[in-house]
Write a protein that holds these residues in place. Structure first.
Motif, PDB file in Angstrom:
ATOM      1  N   ASN A  62      27.785  64.308  21.160  1.00  0.00           N
ATOM      2  CA  ASN A  62      26.693  64.711  20.495  1.00  0.00           C
ATOM      3  C   ASN A  62      25.821  63.941  19.548  1.00  0.00           C
ATOM      4  N   THR A 102      22.461  63.180  17.582  1.00  0.00           N
ATOM      5  CA  THR A 102      21.681  63.924  17.001  1.00  0.00           C
ATOM      6  C   THR A 102      20.698  62.880  15.852  1.00  0.00           C
ATOM      7  N   SER A 117      22.365  63.458  22.031  1.00  0.00           N
ATOM      8  CA  SER A 117      20.849  64.617  21.655  1.00  0.00           C
ATOM      9  C   SER A 117      20.413  64.133  20.513  1.00  0.00           C
TER      10      SER A 117
HETATM   11  C1  NAG Z   1      25.189  69.440  20.991  1.00  0.00           C
HETATM   12  O1  NAG Z   1      24.381  69.526  19.597  1.00  0.00           O
HETATM   13  C2  NAG Z   1      23.039  70.896  19.581  1.00  0.00           C
HETATM   14  C3  NAG Z   1      22.121  70.493  18.189  1.00  0.00           C
HETATM   15  O2  NAG Z   1      22.850  70.100  17.004  1.00  0.00           O
HETATM   16  C4  NAG Z   1      23.382  71.473  19.679  1.00  0.00           C
HETATM   17  O3  NAG Z   1      22.350  72.585  19.934  1.00  0.00           O
HETATM   18  C5  NAG Z   1      24.451  71.447  20.655  1.00  0.00           C
HETATM   19  O4  NAG Z   1      24.820  72.980  21.437  1.00  0.00           O
HETATM   20  C6  NAG Z   1      25.431  70.613  20.977  1.00  0.00           C
HETATM   21  N1  NAG Z   1      26.380  70.815  22.110  1.00  0.00           N
HETATM   22  C7  NAG Z   1      26.983  70.747  22.021  1.00  0.00           C
HETATM   23  C8  NAG Z   1      27.875  70.468  24.104  1.00  0.00           C
HETATM   24  O5  NAG Z   1      27.776  70.681  21.809  1.00  0.00           O
END
Ligand code: NAG
Ligand code: NAG
Ligand code: NAG
Length: 977
Positions: free
Chosen positions: A297, A299, A320
């Motif tokens: 995840n 960013t 992301s």
């Molecule tokens: C991944 O990161 C985003 C932004 O920080 C967050 O909104 C999202 O829930 C995260 N997804 C997971 C699967 O952890």
């Protein structure tokens, strides 16, 4: 007598050995015989030298110490040995090395291995061993290498592991090891390679790992490890290979990651729960070749990789990354420095903005490009076709718009995969559906049978399975059904006989079985290929009455009974059907007079062998026969020709050339003899020993429909047409190859200096074929004049104008003195004449109506091939010859073409656009050079005018170029004097 003496001698030797060593090796002998007795019986033969009549130290896989003659090495890797490992192995007390790698041993590793205190090397990798690693093994404190990978070993890694302090390599990859890693792992300070991937280990990585300062490979992939990125790893600056992917790691990476681990070649952390940004310092790791950070995840933005020249694989997909902004792709231009890049996965992220044009400048080695599931918009860059090695292009789930660029057609390795959507059945006016030679699978959707307008359905060369739909007969207009070379099976549907307009029926290379259905109605059928299936029953008599039938291939099936007497206009193949009889004499089948009793299916294999033997010789005879029929045909044609025209023009210098001869002459058509390949076939260099002559053999690609006709066409057309600047056809070969497939080849004069394309773009040519220098200005001008003269001849001076239709540098070949000879002419016009439908339907793609970049614009709009089209291609060829830029160069795209590029530079900036290699080779760039270049390029521009009628006439082109050459000589003399 003699063997007895030998045995005695050996026994005597063995006795001598016992004597000198006072029987101390008897323990080893007993231990090994005991070991052998536990090897599964069927494999024991491998160890047949292990017996009392052979000296121990000569037994297979056994090496003894030089002085004490005790067993020091036992090397039994890859011998397919099964059974269990006998505990007696522990009695080989002088053993230093034990290698049982890649066998079928099962059971457990005996505790007794722990008695081998001298052991330095132990390899039991790739077996079926289970149970825990025996605790005794940790007593083998001299171990340097311990490899137990790819077994079913369970249990944990005990703290005692720390006593193997000399270990250099520990490999437990691919077992069922559980639990946590012991802190004592840190005792193994000599360790260089540690592989624990694909187990069930969990917990955090102990901080003591920081003490493994010699380690360069650490593989922990696919376990259940958790915690943050192990801080200890940041201390291991010698690491080259690091894999921690597919675990439960979380947290983020340190910003100075790339500074702490500056020697990494490969880093895989995909499939974890990492968050935060990608450290920018990764770009400092200039050695990096493979980087996997996918499926986390992460960013933020993607850093640049401009200083990582060897990067081959970059996987960042499913994170992301990005912020749906046009700046998200700023990193992309830096990747153009990575000339080794093969895989780029950045899909399933939050990348936005337009897809930048620079994507077309990525490494030409790129095989996979994944941009699916992002937020990108805009159109697919025109030059995506520069990525000529692409095999996978993933662009799904985007908001891309605009047309698919035509350059996609250059990506010959790209193929479609997956199933055919049944909704295709809604395209109720579809005329043609061609999806041959892809990687499609699934069954043939029944919905397709609703498209009654279909004229042509080509699904050949995929992996479709299931049966041919029963409703195929609904396709009343079908002229071509091609489903060859798939995995289809079942019986052929009865309704096939209802497709009354069928001309071409290709069902070969599947697993269809049962009888041929009633096809009586298909009286217009021309080509039928049912070869290589499991079809049986008799060959229908009515097929022999089909007057249009040119080609019938029934080879490699189980047909039985009488072969009908086919019309002599039908080429028939029945090879590899063991129970056929009769037919013309050439088939060499048994006569049908006596009704042979049906052969019982359960005959002994001996009988089968006889049948196979017979059929092989029949095959050979048949081959000879077919080859001679083909030759008769050629000879007849030649005679006819001679009657019309007293001077024979097709010089058949070797009439008896056969498939076998050509196969030998090309070293089995080996790739090392390959000198080129085009849309109709592959060209090989061949030495014909009887002629003492090197020739070029163009083997026509018969998978491609129309190739057979193009063969006939080319032979036919070349008879009349001779010119010093055309490549001369010497002879042809029509035969059946050793697999029973049709084989057609044309044998040309060999052009030792290769193609103009190689000379213009030497950087793209393999070193061994690369010309040793570049072409001078004058040589280029001469070549241009050669090509112009031949066009003048073909367009103006033949009794009927002939368009070449595919003029381009790779079709201009150079002989010893760099005289140009144009190849592949005449194909197009004659194909068009022979079979207009197939010409437009099948061959319009790239081959005949020109190659992308060289094809006149009117061809793209369905224009007929014409001599004006050739003039256009010639114009492009001139521009390419003197600017050194292909029309498909990455520089061009959309409305900006090679034509526009040249035009905008003339006349003032002509030296800016001229091919640098012309200007480099000792040429004094004076007025005469500038003038010559300008004038030649102007001729080129006038040839590739958009409108056919505005183009220069062919007869003008040669004249203009010749007068430019004269002026060049004159002004050069003036310049010198
Ligand atoms: C991944 O990161 C985003 C932004 O920080 C967050 O909104 C999202 O829930 C995260 N997804 C997971 C699967 O952890
Ligand atoms: C680790 O090494 C130390 C010092 O060499 C030794 O005392 C200790 O027993 C070792 N630990 C294990 C678990 O073998
Ligand atoms: C590409 O490589 C060159 C030469 O190594 C270097 O000077 C340049 O900065 C690199 N480009 C990028 C975008 O990093």
């Amino acid at each position: 007598m003699r063997s007895m003496r030998l045995t005695l001698l050996l026994a005597f030797n063995a006795l001598m050995l016992f004597k000198t060593h006072g029987f101390t090796d008897e323990t080893d002998r007993q231990a090994l015989l005991e070991f052998k007795s536990q090897v599964s019986k069927d494999k024991r033969v491998v160890l047949s030298s292990w017996n009392h009549s052979f000296p121990l130290c000569s037994w297979k896989g056994v090496t003894c110490g030089r002085k004490n003659k005790r067993v020091s090495h036992l090397e039994l890797g890859r011998l397919h040995l099964g059974g269990v490992i006998s505990p007696s192995i522990g009695n080989l007390s002088f053993l230093v090395s034990l290698d049982l790698y890649e066998n079928f041993f099962s059971g457990t590793i005996p505790q007794e291995v722990g008695k081998l205190f001298r052991l330095e090397y132990l390899d039991m990798g790739i077996n079926f061993l289970k149970g825990p690693i025996p605790i005794g093994l940790y007593n083998c404190s001299r171990l340097l290498n311990l490899r137990l990978d790819s077994n079913h070993l369970g249990g944990g890694v005990p703290s005692k592991l720390g006593s193997l302090t000399k270990l250099v390599q520990l490999n437990l990859y691919g077992n069922n090891m559980r639990g946590k890693l012991p802190a004592s792992l840190g005792n193994l300070t000599s360790l260089q390679q540690l592989a624990l991937s694909h187990n069930n280990l969990d917990g955090e990585i102990p901080s003591d790992v920081a003490k493994l300062t010699q380690i360069w490979s650490l593989q922990l992939v696919a376990n259940n490890f958790s915690g943050v990125f192990p801080p200890a790893i940041y201390n291991l600056s010698s690491l080259k290979l690091l894999g921690i992917g597919y675990n439960h790691f979380s947290g983020s990476l340190r910003h100075d990651f790339g500074i702490l681990l500056p020697n990494l070649l490969s880093f895989n952390m995909g499939g974890n729960y990492f968050t935060g940004t990608i450290p920018k310092t990764l770009s400092n790791i200039s050695t990096l070749e493979r980087l996997g950070m996918n499926e986390n995840n992460l960013t933020g933005s993607i850093p640049t990789f401009g200083n990582v020249p060897n990067l081959q694989l970059l996987l960042l997909h499913t994170n992301s990354l990005g912020s749906d902004s046009s700046r998200d792709f700023e990193f992309l231009s830096s990747l153009t420095n990575c000339t080794q890049l093969e895989t780029l996965g950045i899909g399933r992220n939050r990348l936005g903005g337009d897809l930048p044009i620079s994507i077309a400048n990525l490494s030409a080695k790129l095989i996979t490009l994944d941009l699916g599931g992002t937020l990108i918009s805009g159109s697919i860059p025109h030059d995506i076709g520069n990525l000529i090695n692409l095999q996978k292009l993933i662009l799904d789930q985007n908001t891309l718009s605009g047309p698919l660029p035509t350059s996609l057609g250059k990506l010959l390795n790209l193929s479609f995969e997956g199933i055919i959507p049944p909704s295709l059945g809604n395209c109720s006016h579809l005329l043609e559906l061609s999806m041959g030679d892809n990687k499609l699978n699934g069954t043939i959707p029944l919905e397709l049978m609703k498209i009654q307008s279909l004229l042509r359905l080509d699904m050949s060369g995929n992996s479709f399975f299931g049966s041919l739909p029963q409703d195929i007969g609904q396709l009343q207009n079908l002229g071509t059904l091609s489903v060859g070379n798939n995995k289809l099976s079942g019986k052929l549907p009865q309704t096939l006989g209802k497709c009354l307009t069928m001309e071409t029926l290709y069902l070969q290379g599947n697993s269809f079985y049962g009888d041929i259905p009633d096809l009586k109605g298909l009286v217009g059928v021309k080509e039928v290929d049912l070869s290589n299936n499991n079809l049986s029953g008799s060959i229908p008599e009515y097929l022999a009455n089909f007057s249009k039938l040119e080609y019938l291939n029934l080879s490699l099936n189980n047909f039985e009974g009488k072969v009908p007497m086919f019309l002599n206009t039908t080429t028939v193949s029945v090879l590899g059907n063991n129970e056929l009889c009769g037919g013309i004499r050439g088939f060499q089948l048994k006569p049908c007079l006596l009704q042979a009793p049906p052969v019982k299916k359960k005959h002994s294999s001996r009988l089968k062998k006889v049948v196979i033997g017979v059929s092989v010789s029949i095959t050979l005879l048949l081959l000879l026969f077919i080859a001679s029929v083909a030759l008769i045909w050629l000879r007849k044609r030649k005679k006819k020709k001679q009657n019309n025209n007293p001077t024979p023009t097709l010089e058949v210098f070797h009439e008896k050339i056969s498939y076998g001869d050509l196969r030998n002459a090309t070293n089995g058509f080996s790739s090392s003899n390959m000198v080129g390949s085009g849309s109709f076939g592959t060209v090989f260099k061949a030495f014909l020993p009887t002629e003492k002559k090197v020739v070029a053999v163009k083997v026509l690609n018969l998978q491609r429909r129309g190739a057979m006709k193009s063969f006939m066409a080319e032979c036919e057309s070349l008879k009349d047409i001779r010119h010093r600047n055309l490549v001369k056809l010497l002879t042809a070969c029509a035969s059946i190859d050793f697999q029973g497939n049709e084989f057609r080849a044309l044998i040309y004069e060999f052009m030792p200096n290769g193609s103009l394309d190689m000379w213009l773009h030497p950087e793209e040519v393999e070193e061994i074929h690369r010309p040793s220098r570049t072409l001078t200005l004058l040589e280029r001008l001469n070549i241009a004049i050669d090509v112009a003269s031949v066009l003048d001849y073909l367009h103006v001076h033949c009794h009927e104008p002939i368009a070449h239709c595919d003029l381009k540098p790779s079709n201009v070949l150079l002989d010893d003195d760099l005289t140009a000879h144009v190849s592949d002419f005449g194909l197009a016009r004659l194909l068009l004449k022979f079979d207009e439908d197939s010409f437009f339907n099948q061959l319009s793609s790239a081959g005949v109506r020109g190659t992308i970049g060289y094809a006149a614009p009117e061809y793209g709009m369905g224009g007929q091939p014409s001599i004006h089209g050739d003039v256009y291609s010639f114009g492009v060829l001139i521009l390419e010859m003197f600017t050194g830029k292909r029309p498909t160069n990455g520089l061009f795209g959309g409305n900006f073409t090679l034509h526009g590029y040249t035009k905008s530079a003339l006349p003032e900036r002509v030296l800016d656009i001229a091919d640098e290699s012309i200007l480099h080779i000792g040429l004094r760039v004076g007025f005469h050079v500038v003038e010559c270049l300008t004038e030649v390029l102007e001729v080129g521009l006038r040839c590739c005018e958009e409108s056919p009628t505005n183009r220069l006439a062919t007869s003008e082109v040669a004249k203009e170029l010749i007068s430019i050459r004269e002026r060049f000589f004159k002004t050069r003399r003036i310049a010198r004097s």
